[in-house]
Design a protein around this motif. Structure first.
Motif, PDB file in Angstrom:
ATOM      1  N   ILE A 104       8.454  -5.177  -6.359  1.00  0.00           N
ATOM      2  CA  ILE A 104       7.389  -4.611  -5.527  1.00  0.00           C
ATOM      3  C   ILE A 104       7.952  -3.594  -4.534  1.00  0.00           C
ATOM      4  O   ILE A 104       7.386  -2.521  -4.336  1.00  0.00           O
ATOM      5  N   ALA A 105       9.082  -3.940  -3.911  1.00  0.00           N
ATOM      6  CA  ALA A 105       9.643  -3.058  -2.884  1.00  0.00           C
ATOM      7  C   ALA A 105      10.002  -1.693  -3.460  1.00  0.00           C
ATOM      8  O   ALA A 105       9.703  -0.651  -2.876  1.00  0.00           O
ATOM      9  N   THR A 106      10.659  -1.694  -4.620  1.00  0.00           N
ATOM     10  CA  THR A 106      11.059  -0.419  -5.232  1.00  0.00           C
ATOM     11  C   THR A 106       9.844   0.354  -5.715  1.00  0.00           C
ATOM     12  O   THR A 106       9.767   1.585  -5.554  1.00  0.00           O
ATOM     13  N   GLN A 107       8.890  -0.355  -6.312  1.00  0.00           N
ATOM     14  CA  GLN A 107       7.675   0.330  -6.764  1.00  0.00           C
ATOM     15  C   GLN A 107       6.958   0.980  -5.586  1.00  0.00           C
ATOM     16  O   GLN A 107       6.454   2.103  -5.687  1.00  0.00           O
ATOM     17  N   ASN A 108       6.933   0.286  -4.442  1.00  0.00           N
ATOM     18  CA  ASN A 108       6.295   0.860  -3.241  1.00  0.00           C
ATOM     19  C   ASN A 108       6.975   2.155  -2.811  1.00  0.00           C
ATOM     20  O   ASN A 108       6.313   3.122  -2.403  1.00  0.00           O
ATOM     21  N   VAL A 109       8.311   2.184  -2.877  1.00  0.00           N
ATOM     22  CA  VAL A 109       9.059   3.390  -2.497  1.00  0.00           C
ATOM     23  C   VAL A 109       8.645   4.561  -3.381  1.00  0.00           C
ATOM     24  O   VAL A 109       8.388   5.677  -2.898  1.00  0.00           O
ATOM     25  N   VAL A 110       8.569   4.324  -4.673  1.00  0.00           N
ATOM     26  CA  VAL A 110       8.226   5.401  -5.607  1.00  0.00           C
ATOM     27  C   VAL A 110       6.771   5.824  -5.421  1.00  0.00           C
ATOM     28  O   VAL A 110       6.449   7.023  -5.436  1.00  0.00           O
ATOM     29  N   GLU A 111       5.887   4.845  -5.218  1.00  0.00           N
ATOM     30  CA  GLU A 111       4.467   5.184  -5.048  1.00  0.00           C
ATOM     31  C   GLU A 111       4.231   5.980  -3.775  1.00  0.00           C
ATOM     32  O   GLU A 111       3.388   6.888  -3.740  1.00  0.00           O
ATOM     33  N   ARG A 112       4.983   5.674  -2.711  1.00  0.00           N
ATOM     34  CA  ARG A 112       4.850   6.449  -1.471  1.00  0.00           C
ATOM     35  C   ARG A 112       5.297   7.893  -1.694  1.00  0.00           C
ATOM     36  O   ARG A 112       4.690   8.837  -1.177  1.00  0.00           O
ATOM     37  N   ALA A 113       6.367   8.067  -2.465  1.00  0.00           N
ATOM     38  CA  ALA A 113       6.843   9.412  -2.772  1.00  0.00           C
ATOM     39  C   ALA A 113       5.808  10.176  -3.604  1.00  0.00           C
ATOM     40  O   ALA A 113       5.553  11.368  -3.374  1.00  0.00           O
ATOM     41  N   LEU A 114       5.190   9.487  -4.564  1.00  0.00           N
ATOM     42  CA  LEU A 114       4.161  10.120  -5.389  1.00  0.00           C
ATOM     43  C   LEU A 114       2.947  10.502  -4.554  1.00  0.00           C
ATOM     44  O   LEU A 114       2.331  11.556  -4.772  1.00  0.00           O
ATOM     45  N   LYS A 115       2.620   9.648  -3.593  1.00  0.00           N
ATOM     46  CA  LYS A 115       1.453   9.911  -2.752  1.00  0.00           C
ATOM     47  C   LYS A 115       1.628  11.217  -1.978  1.00  0.00           C
ATOM     48  O   LYS A 115       0.666  11.991  -1.800  1.00  0.00           O
ATOM     49  N   LYS A 116       2.856  11.490  -1.540  1.00  0.00           N
ATOM     50  CA  LYS A 116       3.128  12.747  -0.834  1.00  0.00           C
ATOM     51  C   LYS A 116       2.917  13.951  -1.754  1.00  0.00           C
ATOM     52  O   LYS A 116       2.651  15.064  -1.292  1.00  0.00           O
ATOM     53  N   GLU A 117       3.064  13.713  -3.063  1.00  0.00           N
ATOM     54  CA  GLU A 117       2.849  14.775  -4.045  1.00  0.00           C
ATOM     55  C   GLU A 117       1.391  14.823  -4.503  1.00  0.00           C
ATOM     56  O   GLU A 117       1.038  15.614  -5.393  1.00  0.00           O
ATOM     57  N   GLY A 118       0.555  13.935  -3.924  1.00  0.00           N
ATOM     58  CA  GLY A 118      -0.846  13.902  -4.307  1.00  0.00           C
ATOM     59  C   GLY A 118      -1.082  13.217  -5.641  1.00  0.00           C
ATOM     60  O   GLY A 118      -2.083  13.491  -6.319  1.00  0.00           O
ATOM     61  N   LYS A 119      -0.164  12.321  -6.030  1.00  0.00           N
ATOM     62  CA  LYS A 119      -0.271  11.637  -7.313  1.00  0.00           C
ATOM     63  C   LYS A 119      -0.247  10.124  -7.119  1.00  0.00           C
ATOM     64  O   LYS A 119       0.103   9.623  -6.054  1.00  0.00           O
ATOM     65  N   SER A 120      -0.599   9.422  -8.199  1.00  0.00           N
ATOM     66  CA  SER A 120      -0.479   7.968  -8.225  1.00  0.00           C
ATOM     67  C   SER A 120       0.280   7.583  -9.483  1.00  0.00           C
ATOM     68  O   SER A 120       0.510   8.424 -10.370  1.00  0.00           O
ATOM     69  N   ARG A 121       0.657   6.316  -9.589  1.00  0.00           N
ATOM     70  CA  ARG A 121       1.389   5.883 -10.776  1.00  0.00           C
ATOM     71  C   ARG A 121       0.535   6.044 -12.033  1.00  0.00           C
ATOM     72  O   ARG A 121       1.061   6.294 -13.119  1.00  0.00           O
ATOM     73  N   ASN A 122      -0.789   5.916 -11.878  1.00  0.00           N
ATOM     74  CA  ASN A 122      -1.671   6.060 -13.037  1.00  0.00           C
ATOM     75  C   ASN A 122      -1.673   7.487 -13.570  1.00  0.00           C
ATOM     76  O   ASN A 122      -1.889   7.713 -14.763  1.00  0.00           O
ATOM     77  N   ASP A 123      -1.407   8.456 -12.684  1.00  0.00           N
ATOM     78  CA  ASP A 123      -1.311   9.844 -13.133  1.00  0.00           C
ATOM     79  C   ASP A 123      -0.104  10.040 -14.056  1.00  0.00           C
ATOM     80  O   ASP A 123      -0.146  10.848 -14.989  1.00  0.00           O
ATOM     81  N   LEU A 124       0.979   9.283 -13.786  1.00  0.00           N
ATOM     82  CA  LEU A 124       2.184   9.412 -14.598  1.00  0.00           C
ATOM     83  C   LEU A 124       2.099   8.568 -15.877  1.00  0.00           C
ATOM     84  O   LEU A 124       2.616   8.952 -16.913  1.00  0.00           O
ATOM     85  N   GLY A 125       1.454   7.412 -15.776  1.00  0.00           N
ATOM     86  CA  GLY A 125       1.482   6.468 -16.881  1.00  0.00           C
ATOM     87  C   GLY A 125       2.702   5.565 -16.763  1.00  0.00           C
ATOM     88  O   GLY A 125       3.680   5.898 -16.082  1.00  0.00           O
ATOM     89  N   ARG A 126       2.655   4.435 -17.426  1.00  0.00           N
ATOM     90  CA  ARG A 126       3.681   3.409 -17.250  1.00  0.00           C
ATOM     91  C   ARG A 126       5.082   3.921 -17.597  1.00  0.00           C
ATOM     92  O   ARG A 126       6.036   3.728 -16.826  1.00  0.00           O
ATOM     93  N   GLU A 127       5.231   4.555 -18.743  1.00  0.00           N
ATOM     94  CA  GLU A 127       6.562   4.977 -19.200  1.00  0.00           C
ATOM     95  C   GLU A 127       7.184   5.996 -18.255  1.00  0.00           C
ATOM     96  O   GLU A 127       8.347   5.870 -17.849  1.00  0.00           O
ATOM     97  N   LYS A 128       6.418   7.022 -17.878  1.00  0.00           N
ATOM     98  CA  LYS A 128       6.946   8.055 -16.977  1.00  0.00           C
ATOM     99  C   LYS A 128       7.217   7.492 -15.577  1.00  0.00           C
ATOM    100  O   LYS A 128       8.166   7.899 -14.906  1.00  0.00           O
ATOM    101  N   PHE A 129       6.358   6.576 -15.153  1.00  0.00           N
ATOM    102  CA  PHE A 129       6.568   5.969 -13.835  1.00  0.00           C
ATOM    103  C   PHE A 129       7.882   5.190 -13.809  1.00  0.00           C
ATOM    104  O   PHE A 129       8.642   5.266 -12.833  1.00  0.00           O
ATOM    105  N   ILE A 130       8.154   4.450 -14.879  1.00  0.00           N
ATOM    106  CA  ILE A 130       9.403   3.680 -14.926  1.00  0.00           C
ATOM    107  C   ILE A 130      10.607   4.622 -14.957  1.00  0.00           C
ATOM    108  O   ILE A 130      11.631   4.362 -14.307  1.00  0.00           O
ATOM    109  N   GLU A 131      10.487   5.762 -15.657  1.00  0.00           N
ATOM    110  CA  GLU A 131      11.570   6.752 -15.651  1.00  0.00           C
ATOM    111  C   GLU A 131      11.831   7.248 -14.233  1.00  0.00           C
ATOM    112  O   GLU A 131      12.982   7.380 -13.803  1.00  0.00           O
ATOM    113  N   ARG A 132      10.765   7.529 -13.515  1.00  0.00           N
ATOM    114  CA  ARG A 132      10.884   8.005 -12.123  1.00  0.00           C
ATOM    115  C   ARG A 132      11.543   6.929 -11.252  1.00  0.00           C
ATOM    116  O   ARG A 132      12.373   7.239 -10.384  1.00  0.00           O
TER     117      ARG A 132
END
Length: 912
Positions: A104-132
Motif C-alpha cells: 500500500i505504501a509504495t502504491q500510494n507513492v506512485v499514485e501521488r506522483a501520477l496525480k500530479k500528472e493529472g492521471k490515475s492508476r486506471n489510466d495506465l492499467g495494471r501492467e503499466k502501473f506495475i512497470e512504473r
C-alpha cells in the motif's frame, strides 16, 4: 623505529568511504564458512577442533518508499554493533540485508506522483502501473543501499533480498497454498476495515486509532403501531439506513415487554424489531442500541447471533450507495450526516447532540478515516498459529530483551482475530487463486492449465485480482531469505537465526507473525533473542515527523560528524526499554569521543620515533602497567556481558569510561614519567606496553566506532606487536593473539584471570581519589591548572591510601604539585578535604594569594546565602503546601546543599 604520523585533525571524510569499500570488496562481511571469506581457512581449522557457533541476523527490511530516517539509523547501528562483536568473537556470522516492497505504501507513492500528472492508476492499467512502480522501487532501493553503506552496515550484500523477488515470491505462494491445504485459509464475506482512499481492506493492526472531536447524536425511532417512540444514541447517524434491529439487554426490566415490538426506521418505509442481547450495556445511555451489522464490528456479531439482515450502505470510495434513499446517494459520510440531521429535525425525530472526543480508526498509511465495510476477503485462521507461538514463549524458545515486551506479545496472541490478508491494490504478490465459470476455486502453486472440475481451459479461468498484505511476505523473512522452501546450504547453516533487533511498534505487525510462520512452516522458532528498542524522539519527547519539522537526517549527521559519532551516540543513549531523546547537538558527544581516540593514538604513535619495540614479560610490568591491564580486563568482561544481553548503553559507557578516563586521563598521562625520566630501555618498555594496550583497546572499541578504530589499526606496526607478544607469552600481556589483518576480523578481547589484581585496583582507586580531591581543591580556589601548589597529606596507617607515599611523583605530575608533604597533624593556614583513609591539605603559602582566596570565598558564601534565603522563603510559604511532595523535597535538598557549602567555605576562611 620511525614515528607513525596520523593527520593532526580527526576527519572521518578522509577514510570512512574508503574503509567501507575495503571491508566489502575483500569479503569481510561474508560469514566465515563462505569460501570467499578472508577467514574461511581459519573457520575450517576451528571446525575440525570444535563446533563453531553461528550468529545470524536478518535486517528489518526498510520499505522502498523513501529514504532512511533516524529510527533506521538506530536500528541499523544496534544490529551492526552485535554483528561486529560476534564476528570478532569468532562466530560464523551473517547479517542479511534487504528491502520490503511495502504494498500500500509504495502504491500510494506512485499514485501521488501520477496525480500530479493529472492521471490515475486506471489510466495506465495494471501492467503499466506495475512497470512504473518497479521504476520507483529501483530508485528508492539504490538510495537506501547507499545510506546503509554510509552508516557502515556490515551486511553481506551478496545475500541481499527483496520481499518481491523471485525466490520470496515462490515462498509466499507455497505458504498460501499450504495454509489453504491445511484448512487455515478461507475466503468469506465479513466486516473488514476499509480505507476509501486506498480502496482496500486493512488488517486490524493496520488501523491507527486517533482521538477525534465528534458528537453523540440522539435520535427518535417511532413504534410501528403509532403508540410512541424510543430514544437511541449514535456517533454515526448516517448509518441508520442500515439498521436491522434495536437491541436491549435481556435483564433490563424497563424493556422486557418491548422485545419483539416493531419500530419504524426514520425517513424510510422499513420496519425493524426490538431484540434482546447481552452485548447491550443497560447502564449506558438509554440502554437501547441501534444495530447496524454491516457497519460496526460489535453489531456484526449481534447480527450473526440473531440472523439479522446485513445491509451494506457504502461504495468502495466511501460514498453512500443504492441502499439509501436517492437524495443521499453518492454523498460522503460527513456530507450525508449533515443532511440526515436536517431531515430528522424536520421530521421531529432528532433530539440533539453532545460534543465528545472519541477514538476513530485511520489508515496507517494515508491517514484517511477507516470505514467498517462488508466484503469478500481472504483470511488466515490465526488461533492455531497463535497457540504454537504462545507455547514457544512459555517453553523459553524465544526471549525478549527487555522482558516487559513479553506481556505485549502474550496479550496480543491471546486475543488474536483472523487476519485479513487480501488487498484491493495492484502492487504486491498476486493471490494464487483462480475461479472457473463452473464455480470451482483453484488454489495452486503453479498456474493452472485447466479446471479440475469441468475441464475448462486456462482461458476460462480468472485469477483473483487482489494482492496479499505486505506482511504476508514479511512474516516469512527469516527463512525465505535463506532459500526456503528449498533446502539450501544457507538454510541448513544459518536457520534458525539468532537474534532479531527491532522497534516496539511492530511487535504485532511483524515479530509475532514471524514466530507463528517459523513454527508452522519450519517447525522452529525463527530466532531466539528478540531485542526490542525504543523510538528516537526529539528533546521534548515528541515522535519525529515531517509535520513537526523535528526529524533528523542521519546522512546530515554523518556529513557533519561522521558515521562513528552517530553510531556511538545512539548506542550510548540506548537504554533497554526507553526511547532515545536527541537533537543535532547530541552527536557532539560521539564526535568528541572519536577525537579523543584519534588524539590519544596520534600521541602514542608519535612517541615511536627513535624507539625499539620489545617484548615485555609479566615481571617487567610496573604496578601502573598491571593496574591498567586489570582495568582492561574488567572492561572486556563487562562489555562482553552487556553485549551478550543487548545492554548497549552499558557496553558503550564501559568502553567510553575505560578509554577516556582510565587509559587516556590516568595511564597515558602517568607514563610521561617514563618518557621524561626513564633511560632508553625504560622508554622502549613503556612505549611497547602503550602500543599493546592501544591495540587491544582498538579491538575493544571497534563494534561501536568501527571506522576510526580500523583507520588507526591499519597504522599500527602489527607484525612487531605480534612477534613481541609471542615472545612475552604471558597471560597478563596476551588477550587473544593479534590478527595480522583488518581490525574488523581481529579477535575481541577476552578477560583473563592472570590479569586480575584486586589489591592493585584498591591502591590505584585510592591514588585516583587523592588526586581527584586535590584537583577539586584547586578548582574550588580558582587556581590555574598550570600553577604549581604545595600539598600536605595525612594518611591513615594501614589504609590503601598509603600508596601515595610510593607514588608522590605520579601525584605531582597528575595534580600539578610542586611538593607533597606527609604529616601527622593538621597544618595551620591550609584548606583541607577528606577522603577514604586520608586528609589532603592545600597549603596556603607564598604560592597562594591569600587575599584573592578570601575575596573568592566571601563572594561564594554570599551567593550560597542568597540561595539559602530563597529556598527558606519558598519552604515557609504556600509552596510547601501546594507543590508536589517530590518538588518540595528537591527544594529541601537544595537548601541543605547550600548550608553545607556555606559551612565548608566558612571553614576555608577560618583556615586562612
Amino acid at each position: 623505529m620511525k614515528g607513525i604520523e596520523l593527520e593532526k585533525a580527526y576527519n572521518p571524510k578522509d577514510f570512512e568511504d574508503r574503509i567501507y569499500r575495503d571491508w566489502d570488496s575483500k569479503g569481510y562481511f561474508r560469514p566465515a564458512s563462505d569460501e570467499q571469506s578472508p577467514v574461511h581457512h581459519t573457520y575450517l581449522d576451528n571446525s575440525k577442533n570444535a563446533a563453531v557457533s553461528k550468529y545470524t541476523v536478518v535486517i528489518p527490511p526498510p520499505n522502498v518508499t523513501g529514504v532512511l530516517h533516524m529510527g533506521h539509523g538506530l536500528n541499523n547501528t544496534l544490529q551492526d554493533i552485535v554483528v561486529r562483536y560476534h564476528r570478532m568473537k569468532g562466530d560464523n556470522t551473517l547479517w542479511i540485508p534487504g528491502t520490503d516492497h511495502a504494498g500500500i505504501a509504495t502504491q500510494n507513492v506512485v499514485e501521488r506522483a501520477l496525480k500530479k500528472e493529472g492521471k490515475s492508476r486506471n489510466d495506465l492499467g495494471r501492467e503499466k502501473f506495475i512497470e512504473r512502480t518497479w521504476e520507483v522501487t529501483h530508485e528508492h532501493h539504490d538510495t537506501i543501499v547507499k545510506q546503509q553503506k554510509k552508516l557502515g552496515n556490515s551486511v553481506d550484500w551478496n545475500r541481499e533480498r527483496f520481499t518481491y523477488d523471485e525466490g520470496l515470491s515462490k515462498a509466499v505462494r507455497d505458504v498460501f497454498v499450504t495454509l489453504y491445504e491445511r484448512g487455515l485459509m478461507y475466503k468469506g464475506q465479513r466486516l473488514v476495515n476499509w480505507c476509501p482512499r486506498c480502496g482496500t481492506a486493512l488488517a486490524d493492526d493496520e488501523v491507527d486509532h486517533v482521538d477525534t472531536q465528534g458528537a453523540m447524536y440522539h435520535l427518535y425511532y417511532e413504534y410501528a403501531d403509532g403508540s410512541g417512540k424510543i430514544e437511541v444514541a449514535t456517533t454515526r447517524p448516517e448509518t441508520f439506513f442500515g439498521d436491522t434491529a434495536v437491541a436491549v439487554n435481556p435483564s433490563d426490566e424497563r424493556y422486557t415487554a418491548l422485545v419483539g415490538k416493531m419500530l419504524k426506521l426514520p425517513l424510510t418505509g422499513k420496519e425493524i424489531p426490538i431484540i434482546a442481547d447481552e452485548y447491550v450495556d443497560k447502564e449506558f445511555g438509554t440502554g437501547m442500541v441501534k444495530i447496524t451489522p454491516a457497519h460496526d464490528p460489535n453489531d456484526w456479531e449481534v447480527g450473526k447471533r440473531h440472523n439479522l439482515e446485513v445491509i451494506n450502505l457504502l461504495n468502495p470510495d466511501g460514498t453512500l450507495n443504492e441502499n439509501v434513499p436517492e437524495k443521499y446517494r453518492g454523498l460522503k459520510c460527513e456530507q450525508a450526516r449533515k443532511l440526515v440531521i436536517e431531515d430528522l429535525t424536520a421530521a421531529g425525530l432528532f433530539k440533539g447532540e453532545e460534543k465528545m472526543v472519541h477514538s476513530v480508526g485511520h489508515c496507517y498509511r494515508c491517514k484517511t478515516v477507516v470505514e467498517p465495510y462488508l466484503s469478500y476477503q481472504w483470511f488466515v485462521k490465526m488461533k492455531p498459529l497463535a497457540d504454537k507461538a504462545l507455547k514457544a514463549w512459555r517453553d523459553g524458545e524465544i526471549v525478549f530483551y527487555p522482558r516487559k515486551w513479553e506481556n505485549t506479545y502474550c496479550r496480543w496472541l491471546e486475543n488474536i482475530r483472523d487476519w485479513c490478508i487480501s488487498r484491493q491494490i495492484w502492487w504486491g504478490h498476486r493471490i494464487p487463486a483462480w475461479y472457473c465459470e463452473c464455480g470451482e476455486t483453484i488454489v495452486s502453486r503453479e498456474d493452472p492449465v485447466c479446471c479440475p472440475k469441468c475441464g475448462a481451459g486456462a482461458d476460462k479461468l480468472k485469477q483473483d485480482p487482489d494482492v496479499l498484505d505486505t506482511w504476508f511476505s514479511s512474516w516469512l523473512w527469516p527463512f525465505s531469505t535463506l532459500g526456503w522452501p528449498e533446502t539450501t546450504e544457507d538454510l541448513k547453516a544459518f536457520y534458525p537465526t539468532t537474534a532479531l533487533v527491532t522497534a516496539y511498534d511492530i511487535i504485532f505487525f511483524w515479530v509475532a507473525r514471524m514466530i507463528m510462520a517459523g513454527l508452522e512452516f519450519t517447525g522452529k522458532a525463527p530466532f531466539k533473542d528478540i531485542y526490542i528498542h525504543g523510538l528516537v524522539r526529539d528533546k521534548q519527547g515528541r515522535k519525529m515527523s515531517k509535520s513537526l519539522g523535528n526529524g533528523i537526517d542521519p546522512l546530515e549527521i554523518i556529513d557533519q560528524y561522521g558515521a562513528d559519532a552517530l553510531k556511538f551516540t545512539l548506542s550510548f543513549l540506548c537504554a533497554q526499554g526507553q526511547d532515545i531523546l536527541v537533537d543535532n547537538d547530541s552527536f557532539k558527544m560521539g564526535s568528541k569521543f572519536c577525537n579523543k581516540i584519534w588524539n590519544a593514538s596520534r600521541y602514542i604513535l608519535g612517541n615511536l620515533e627513535g624507539r625499539t619495540l620489545i617484548p615485555v614479560k609479566d615481571e617487567e610490568l610496573t604496578e601502573l602497567d598491571r593496574w591498567i591491564y586489570s582495568e582492561l580486563n574488567k572492561v572486556a568482561a563487562s562489555a562482553r556481558e552487556a553485549l551478550d544481553n543487548y545492554r548497549y548503553n552499558d557496553a558503550s559507557s564501559a568502553v567510553y569510561e575505560f578509554f577516556w578516563n582510565e587509559f587516556c586521563d590516568w595511564y597515558v598521562e602517568a607514563t610521561k614519567l617514563s618518557f621524561w625520566h626513564g633511560d632508553e630501555h625504560e622508554k622502549d618498555r613503556a612505549v611497547s606496553v602503550l602500543l599493546n594496550i592501544l591495540e587491544e583497546s582498538l579491538r575493544l572499541m571497534h563494534p561501536f566506532v568501527p571506522f576510526v578504530t580500523e583507520e588507526i589499526y591499519s597504522k599500527l606496526p602489527l607484525a612487531q606487536i605480534v612477534e613481541n607478544r609471542k615472545k612475552a607469552g604471558n597471560c597478563s600481556v596476551l588477550s587473544n593473539s593479534v590478527y595480522d589483518g583488518m581490525l574488523i576480523n581481529a579477535p575481541y578481547p577476552e578477560p583473563c584471570a592472570g590479569r586480575e589484581d584486586k589489591n592493585i585496583s584498591l591502591r590505584f582507586d585510592s591514588l585516583k581519589e587523592i588526586i581527584g580531591k586535590v584537583r577539586a581543591l584547586r578548582t574550588e580556589c580558582g587556581i590555574e591548572p598550570a600553577a604549581k601548589i604545595n600539598v600536605a597529606l595525612k594518611i591513615e596507617k594501614g589504609s590503601s591510601a598509603e600508596v601515595a607515599r610510593e607514588k608522590s611523583d605520579m601525584m605531582s605530575l597528575l595534580a600539578g604539585l610542586s611538593k607533597v608533604e606527609f604529616i601527622d597533624k593538621t597544618p595551620e593556614k591550609a584548606i583541607g578535604t577528606v577522603g577514604s583513609g586520608f586528609e589532603a591539605f592545600l597549603l596556603v603559602d607564598e604560592n597562594i594569594n591569600k587575599d584573592q582566596l578570601k575575596t573568592r570565598f566571601t563572594k561564594e558564601i554570599e551567593k550560597a546565602q542568597k540561595s539559602c534565603q530563597m529556598s527558606q522563603n519558598k519552604l515557609n510559604g504556600n509552596f510547601a503546601k501546594n507543590a508536589p511532595a517530590e518538588v518540595v523535597q528537591q527544594e529541601r535538598d537544595r537548601l541543605a546543599e547550600s548550608q553545607q557549602r556555606i559551612e565548608k567555605l566558612e571553614g576555608y576562611l577560618k583556615s586562612l
